[in-house]
Design a protein around this motif. Structure first.
Motif, PDB file in Angstrom:
ATOM      1  N   GLY A 133      53.175  88.753  12.517  1.00 24.24           N
ATOM      2  CA  GLY A 133      53.905  87.956  13.493  1.00 24.24           C
ATOM      3  C   GLY A 133      54.420  88.792  14.650  1.00 24.24           C
ATOM      4  N   THR A 134      54.929  89.990  14.341  1.00 23.14           N
ATOM      5  CA  THR A 134      55.455  90.862  15.381  1.00 23.14           C
ATOM      6  C   THR A 134      54.361  91.305  16.348  1.00 23.14           C
ATOM      7  N   TYR A 135      53.221  91.723  15.793  1.00 24.14           N
ATOM      8  CA  TYR A 135      52.164  92.259  16.655  1.00 24.14           C
ATOM      9  C   TYR A 135      51.363  91.176  17.354  1.00 24.14           C
ATOM     10  N   LEU A 136      51.464  89.931  16.889  1.00 27.27           N
ATOM     11  CA  LEU A 136      50.970  88.829  17.714  1.00 27.27           C
ATOM     12  C   LEU A 136      51.710  88.819  19.043  1.00 27.27           C
ATOM     13  N   GLY A 137      53.033  88.982  18.968  1.00 31.90           N
ATOM     14  CA  GLY A 137      53.838  89.022  20.180  1.00 31.90           C
ATOM     15  C   GLY A 137      53.523  90.230  21.044  1.00 31.90           C
ATOM     16  N   ILE A 138      53.270  91.382  20.422  1.00 37.47           N
ATOM     17  CA  ILE A 138      52.971  92.584  21.195  1.00 37.47           C
ATOM     18  C   ILE A 138      51.623  92.449  21.901  1.00 37.47           C
ATOM     19  N   GLY A 139      50.626  91.888  21.208  1.00 35.19           N
ATOM     20  CA  GLY A 139      49.338  91.652  21.864  1.00 35.19           C
ATOM     21  C   GLY A 139      49.478  90.701  23.040  1.00 35.19           C
ATOM     22  N   ALA A 140      50.258  89.639  22.863  1.00 32.96           N
ATOM     23  CA  ALA A 140      50.485  88.694  23.960  1.00 32.96           C
ATOM     24  C   ALA A 140      51.261  89.336  25.095  1.00 32.96           C
ATOM     25  N   LEU A 141      52.235  90.194  24.747  1.00 36.76           N
ATOM     26  CA  LEU A 141      53.015  90.889  25.768  1.00 36.76           C
ATOM     27  C   LEU A 141      52.127  91.808  26.600  1.00 36.76           C
ATOM     28  N   ALA A 142      51.221  92.534  25.947  1.00 39.21           N
ATOM     29  CA  ALA A 142      50.301  93.406  26.680  1.00 39.21           C
ATOM     30  C   ALA A 142      49.418  92.591  27.629  1.00 39.21           C
ATOM     31  N   SER A 182      47.459 101.552  21.930  1.00 38.29           N
ATOM     32  CA  SER A 182      48.906 101.733  21.816  1.00 38.29           C
ATOM     33  C   SER A 182      49.390 101.391  20.414  1.00 38.29           C
ATOM     34  N   THR A 183      48.768 100.397  19.782  1.00 39.24           N
ATOM     35  CA  THR A 183      49.140 100.050  18.407  1.00 39.24           C
ATOM     36  C   THR A 183      48.799 101.182  17.446  1.00 39.24           C
ATOM     37  N   VAL A 184      47.602 101.738  17.588  1.00 36.86           N
ATOM     38  CA  VAL A 184      47.155 102.801  16.682  1.00 36.86           C
ATOM     39  C   VAL A 184      47.927 104.096  16.907  1.00 36.86           C
ATOM     40  N   LEU A 185      48.174 104.456  18.167  1.00 34.13           N
ATOM     41  CA  LEU A 185      48.764 105.752  18.473  1.00 34.13           C
ATOM     42  C   LEU A 185      50.291 105.739  18.438  1.00 34.13           C
ATOM     43  N   VAL A 186      50.899 104.681  18.929  1.00 32.61           N
ATOM     44  CA  VAL A 186      52.370 104.617  18.934  1.00 32.61           C
ATOM     45  C   VAL A 186      52.888 104.171  17.569  1.00 32.61           C
ATOM     46  N   TRP A 187      52.323 103.092  17.052  1.00 32.95           N
ATOM     47  CA  TRP A 187      52.628 102.578  15.710  1.00 32.95           C
ATOM     48  C   TRP A 187      54.126 102.437  15.478  1.00 32.95           C
ATOM     49  N   ALA A 188      54.764 101.736  16.392  1.00 31.60           N
ATOM     50  CA  ALA A 188      56.189 101.405  16.251  1.00 31.60           C
ATOM     51  C   ALA A 188      56.444 100.236  17.186  1.00 31.60           C
ATOM     52  N   GLY A 189      56.756  99.075  16.621  1.00 33.74           N
ATOM     53  CA  GLY A 189      56.903  97.874  17.431  1.00 33.74           C
ATOM     54  C   GLY A 189      57.894  98.002  18.570  1.00 33.74           C
ATOM     55  N   PRO A 190      59.149  98.423  18.324  1.00 37.98           N
ATOM     56  CA  PRO A 190      60.095  98.561  19.432  1.00 37.98           C
ATOM     57  C   PRO A 190      59.625  99.536  20.497  1.00 37.98           C
ATOM     58  N   ALA A 191      59.022 100.655  20.074  1.00 33.57           N
ATOM     59  CA  ALA A 191      58.534 101.626  21.050  1.00 33.57           C
ATOM     60  C   ALA A 191      57.405 101.041  21.888  1.00 33.57           C
ATOM     61  N   GLN A 192      56.544 100.214  21.278  1.00 34.78           N
ATOM     62  CA  GLN A 192      55.472  99.594  22.043  1.00 34.78           C
ATOM     63  C   GLN A 192      56.003  98.579  23.039  1.00 34.78           C
ATOM     64  N   VAL A 193      57.020  97.827  22.647  1.00 31.63           N
ATOM     65  CA  VAL A 193      57.631  96.887  23.590  1.00 31.63           C
ATOM     66  C   VAL A 193      58.206  97.643  24.784  1.00 31.63           C
TER      67      VAL A 193
END
Length: 244
Positions: free
Chosen positions: A34-43, A56-67
């Motif tokens: 659910g969280t990364y659905l939002g991150i993909g849409a945000l990107a 960014s998902t593979v390398l950062v691997w932290a939801g808040p940091a990706q946002v």
């Protein structure tokens, strides 16, 4: 008196597979999706490519940091400013790594074998590792953690891909609702985990400082509101302890 049964080590592949399978029976997989659905849409909303979002998902691997990364770069911040903000937000993961490594390493463990578990360490993987690792022989724990991390990362990657293309094809109102999943998930998670007075105070002050800093158009408002709220809550906490 019978002796307790000794857990026999598995092969490295069997331990890795056990960790990988464990992710699919964990509630964190659904939370991550659910969280990364939002991150993909945000990107997608900020105009990044799907390959950039997946990387960014593979390398950062932290939801808040990706946002933070997506929102700051999308708003025009420099790479240095975004890097500092992401680095500061990721400092919270350091205590998790420090707590996890003594559980998985042995005296003869080489440092390079710990790099992948350290990278995989996020809230989801850390909580499940602390729960499941005591059942694993120490010889299998690194492989087991790598299996856990791979399973969660695969879930997040698939969700990023899905969210990105759903945002491209859904009506605007549904796309906006999908984008809201990420801040809502972070909001509820923070509220649920705020048990001490200092945590609740930092949470409340963040709700006040965040909109103010955004209104005043302060650069990196998310980072500065977090620093200001956390520092103020800590000072109040220390003052309260001194008065008792």
């Amino acid at each position: 008196m019978s002796l307790p049964a000794i857990v026999q080590p598995k092969s490295m592949f069997a331990a890795y597979r056990a960790g990988f399978i464990a992710t699919w029976t964990s509630v964190f997989s659904y939370v991550l999706f659910g969280t990364y659905l939002g991150i993909g849409a945000l990107a997608h909303d900020f105009g990044f490519t799907i390959w950039w979002a997946l990387a960014s998902t593979v390398l950062v691997w932290a939801g808040p940091a990706q946002v933070i990364l997506i929102s700051t770069l999308g708003a025009g911040a420099s790479l240095i400013e975004s890097g500092i903000a992401v680095g500061l937000s990721s400092v919270r993961l350091l205590p998790m790594v420090v707590a996890l490594l003594p559980m998985i390493k042995r005296p003869d463990t080489r440092a390079w074998k710990l790099l992948l578990p350290a990278h995989f360490t996020a809230v989801s993987m850390w909580v499940e590792a602390l729960r499941l690792l005591p059942k694993q022989p120490r010889e299998n724990r690194i492989a087991f953690c790598n299996g856990l991390g791979t399973g969660y990362l695969m879930t997040a990657t698939l969700a990023t891909l899905t969210g990105f293309f759903l945002a491209a094809g859904l009506p605007q109102l549904m796309s906006a609702g999908l984008l809201f999943l990420t801040p809502l998930a972070f909001f509820m998670s923070t509220l649920r985990n705020s048990r001490l007075l200092v945590d609740r105070l930092a949470f409340a002050l963040g709700l006040v400082f965040g909109p103010l800093f955004a209104w005043w158009q302060i650069g990196l408002d998310l980072m500065w509101s977090g620093i200001a709220a956390g520092t103020a809550a800590y000072l109040v906490h220390r003052l309260r302890e001194a008065m008792q």
